[in-house]
Write an enzyme that holds these catalytic residues in place. Structure first.
Site, mmCIF file in Angstrom:
data_model
loop_
_atom_site.group_PDB
_atom_site.id
_atom_site.type_symbol
_atom_site.label_atom_id
_atom_site.label_comp_id
_atom_site.label_asym_id
_atom_site.label_seq_id
_atom_site.Cartn_x
_atom_site.Cartn_y
_atom_site.Cartn_z
ATOM 1 N N CYS A 2 0.890 -1.094 -0.197
ATOM 2 C CA CYS A 2 0.008 0.033 -0.006
ATOM 3 C C CYS A 2 0.787 1.305 0.086
ATOM 4 O O CYS A 2 2.064 1.242 -0.068
ATOM 5 C CB CYS A 2 -0.753 -0.043 1.176
ATOM 6 S SG CYS A 2 -1.967 -1.392 1.522
ATOM 7 N N VAL A 57 -4.493 -7.754 -1.049
ATOM 8 C CA VAL A 57 -3.704 -9.106 -1.171
ATOM 9 C C VAL A 57 -4.469 -10.064 -0.198
ATOM 10 O O VAL A 57 -4.687 -11.281 -0.616
ATOM 11 C CB VAL A 57 -2.372 -8.845 -0.979
ATOM 12 C CG1 VAL A 57 -1.714 -10.433 -1.188
ATOM 13 C CG2 VAL A 57 -1.768 -8.055 -2.018
ATOM 14 N N ASN A 81 1.707 -0.451 5.251
ATOM 15 C CA ASN A 81 2.310 -0.967 4.061
ATOM 16 C C ASN A 81 3.349 -2.043 4.148
ATOM 17 O O ASN A 81 4.428 -2.019 4.584
ATOM 18 C CB ASN A 81 3.028 0.339 3.301
ATOM 19 C CG ASN A 81 3.703 -0.190 1.910
ATOM 20 O OD1 ASN A 81 3.351 -0.936 1.257
ATOM 21 N ND2 ASN A 81 4.751 0.499 1.542
ATOM 22 N N GLY A 82 2.892 -3.212 3.702
ATOM 23 C CA GLY A 82 3.725 -4.435 3.636
ATOM 24 C C GLY A 82 3.146 -5.608 3.671
ATOM 25 O O GLY A 82 1.844 -6.006 3.336
ATOM 26 N N GLU A 83 3.779 -6.629 4.031
ATOM 27 C CA GLU A 83 3.345 -8.134 4.211
ATOM 28 C C GLU A 83 4.088 -8.886 5.291
ATOM 29 O O GLU A 83 5.309 -8.801 5.322
ATOM 30 C CB GLU A 83 3.611 -9.016 2.984
ATOM 31 C CG GLU A 83 2.749 -9.940 2.535
ATOM 32 C CD GLU A 83 1.104 -9.470 2.259
ATOM 33 O OE1 GLU A 83 0.184 -10.242 3.301
ATOM 34 O OE2 GLU A 83 0.847 -8.786 1.515
ATOM 35 N N GLY A 381 14.089 -12.597 -7.396
ATOM 36 C CA GLY A 381 15.492 -13.034 -6.858
ATOM 37 C C GLY A 381 16.144 -11.896 -6.396
ATOM 38 O O GLY A 381 17.596 -12.275 -6.380
#
Length: 616
Positions: A2, A57, A81-83, A381
């Site tokens: 976000c 998500v 903001n993030g996961e 990666g």
């Protein structure tokens, strides 16, 4: 993933002007619409105002922000903001302690983690994040950023408020915050860029919360502290144990990062790093009866113009189908047209708010927009070369002997194009040396290291804290400008902590680059892919790009009002256009040479113009 922003003042009561504050916060957040195209929201409290743009998500319906929860009569509000990749474990631990959840989102998990652990919450998190929590119990706001700075967070201290945001463009919407460049900012631009000093926002008065740092803003002022950093210690595992541990940590990181309520894909070049991620992801999804989607990138007519070099030994085109067939992925070949690379330099600049890696950025932005048409989440990666020692400068005697950033030894190209007055004003070599020496002094040392190992640890430290953060910032900005979330399993802090202390004779056993990682890939990757030499992010080899970017620079130079001419010498710029300027050597890293330097200058002009930059 976000975009977040807001402002804080304990001298004002924002509720009294609630609708006006809500509109102001929304205007800041809307500058980051692409980071969160799915929804937005604002919250106005007595002493703080938060706004949020959301890319949904996990739990798209109920995970909206800013999110509020009440504990023991106190309000806690988060914009995030993030996961979080360990959200399931954290949730179970909180439930055992009596917390009740209304959603399946990691936002709610994070908010309750803060409520329960306070400042120590970040130590428990595995993920990429930047967040702010208003804490009515402590009458303060807590800001925090992930360990490697995957998610951005900038701020500015004003007389009337503390202002923060995921991107600088959001801060520039706050009254009184302007894009101003002083000597330090110009040195960042011409001596350091496209990298950037940690904590520095380049524009005067704008700073960055450093990776691995948190901050509390209260009536007593601002208190910032480091909650995480790498530590050097003896590596006690045997060679075989080390290989197994690396395989476990990386595989576990990849599996954790497959959690999503929306379709997921991987970026696949056919190289060691992306192939390892793709192989594990494909096998894991197959267990669930799903097929992994993969994407590869190339440029129009590269098959005609590609030439093998020391740093780019072969093309990805022969390796990608090998992997896609081996693991049965739903593969998409993306080809970037040459005629979009130069026009999209401006879009890439707007995405980053700063000049970057020129066509490497504009092409990535193009590819991310294409991936977004079918997917919202992808794995990539990045970070493998920095932690496993894959770059040439980990072995290059020149890097060991030269007290300078190994990806940018020589600033002569940068200095030569400046006007005489600007060049006399700025000590670019001195500034670069100062930043280099600051970083080297911070390197976590281990008393048993010999001189060579100590120097290699310094080079690793520089790579993680400069080169890697630059690539992570690039990936975040170009992907999020497309509404695409990109995850980076090699950046799992557990893996980085472990690999940091693996001695070089293991990492580089038998003089094989990234040997430990290659050994960990045995039984996972086909042998030819496992042993493939490193080939970096592709670039166009078509002379069309160089001609097009020179034509764009010529348009700028012939405009007497072009802001670039306030810092760069018109005659020297003409020399570049006419081919009378020696720009064959790399400008940054291994592959960014003359054409990329021209693209960088085009982006500098766009920034100075569109951001209405003032020199102070």
């Amino acid at each position: 993933m976000c975009g977040i922003c807001g402002y804080i003042s304990f001298k004002r009561n924002y509720i009294k002007s609630g609708e006006r504050e809500r509109a102001a916060a929304k205007m800041m957040a809307d500058t980051m619409y692409s980071r969160g195209p799915d929804s937005g929201g604002e919250w106005v409290g007595e002493h703080a105002v938060f706004a949020h743009r959301r890319l949904a998500v996990i739990d798209p319906e109920r995970g909206k922000q800013p999110m509020k929860r009440v504990s023991e009569g106190y309000e806690f509000i988060i914009t995030y903001n993030g996961e979080l990749y360990n959200a399931a474990e954290l949730r179970r631990g909180l439930e055992r302690r009596g917390y009740k959840f209304d959603t399946t989102s990691d936002t709610e998990v994070l908010l309750y983690m803060y409520i329960h652990y306070g400042d120590e919450c970040a130590n428990h998190l595995n993920g990429i994040f930047a967040f702010a929590v208003y804490d009515s119990m402590r009458q303060s706001v807590f800001l925090c950023r992930d360990r490697f700075g995957v998610k951005p967070l900038f701020y500015s201290e004003r007389e009337d408020a503390f202002v923060f945001g995921s991107e600088i463009k959001a801060l520039l919407k706050y009254p009184g915050i302007e894009a101003r460049l002083d000597r330090e900012g110009l040195c960042e631009l011409f001596a350091i860029s496209p990298a950037r000093t940690a904590g520095c926002g380049v524009f005067k008065g704008i700073k960055e919360l450093k990776p691995g740092h948190c901050m509390r803003i209260s009536r007593r002022g601002i208190c910032e502290k480091t909650y995480w950093r790498l530590r050097s210690a003896e590596h006690t595992d045997s060679y075989n144990e080390t290989v197994e541990k690396v395989r476990f940590l990386l595989t576990d990181a990849i599996k954790r990062q497959l959690v999503s309520d929306v379709p997921i894909a991987t970026f696949l070049s056919g190289g060691l790093d992306s192939s390892f991620i793709t192989a594990v992801a494909a096998m894991e999804l197959k267990k669930q009866g799903k097929q992994l989607s993969t994407y590869s990138f190339d440029y129009e007519d590269n098959d005609k113009y590609f030439r093998s070099t020391k740093f780019q030994p072969d093309s990805d085109t022969e390796w990608v189908p090998r992997m896609a067939e081996e693991f049965g992925t739903d593969h998409t070949y993306l080809v970037c047209p040459n005629d979009v690379l130069v026009p999209m330099l401006d879009d890439a600049l707007r995405a980053k708010d700063m000049p970057g890696m020129a066509d490497c950025d504009s092409s990535l932005l193009y590819f991310c927009r294409e991936v977004k048409k079918r997917h919202t989440v992808a794995l990539s990666g990045e970070c493998s070369d920095e932690i496993f020692g894959g770059y040439p400068w980990f072995r290059d005697p020149h890097a060991f002997e030269t007290p300078a950033f190994p990806w940018c030894y020589d600033l002569s190209m940068r200095k030569e194009i400046l006007t005489d007055s600007v060049r006399r004003t700025l000590d670019l070599d001195g500034y670069s040396r100062m930043r280099y020496e600051e970083s080297v002094r911070e390197t976590p040392q281990y008393c048993a290291d010999n001189a060579e190992e100590r120097r290699r640890r310094e080079i690793s430290w520089l790579n993680i804290n400069w080169f890697m953060t630059n690539l992570l910032d690039r990936k975040d900005r170009m992907s999020m400008a497309s509404g695409l979330e990109v995850r980076v399993p090699f950046c799992d802090h557990r893996l980085v902590e472990y690999v940091w202390n693996i001695p070089w004779e293991m990492k580089n056993r038998d003089n094989i680059s990234k040997n430990i990682l290659r050994e960990a890939a045995k039984g996972i990757l086909p042998e030819d892919v496992r042993l493939r030499r490193k080939s970096p992010y592709p670039k166009t080899h078509n002379p069309f790009y160089e001609a097009a970017v020179k034509a764009r620079l010529k348009e700028i130079v012939e405009d007497v009002n072009a802001p670039l001419l306030s810092v760069c010498d018109r005659g020297k710029l003409y020399n570049i256009i006419n081919g009378e300027f020696d720009y064959g050597k790399p400008f940054f890293g291994q592959l960014m040479a003359g054409p990329q330097f021209i693209g960088f200058l085009v982006q500098v002009n766009t920034m100075l113009d569109e951001y209405d930059v003032r020199f102070v």
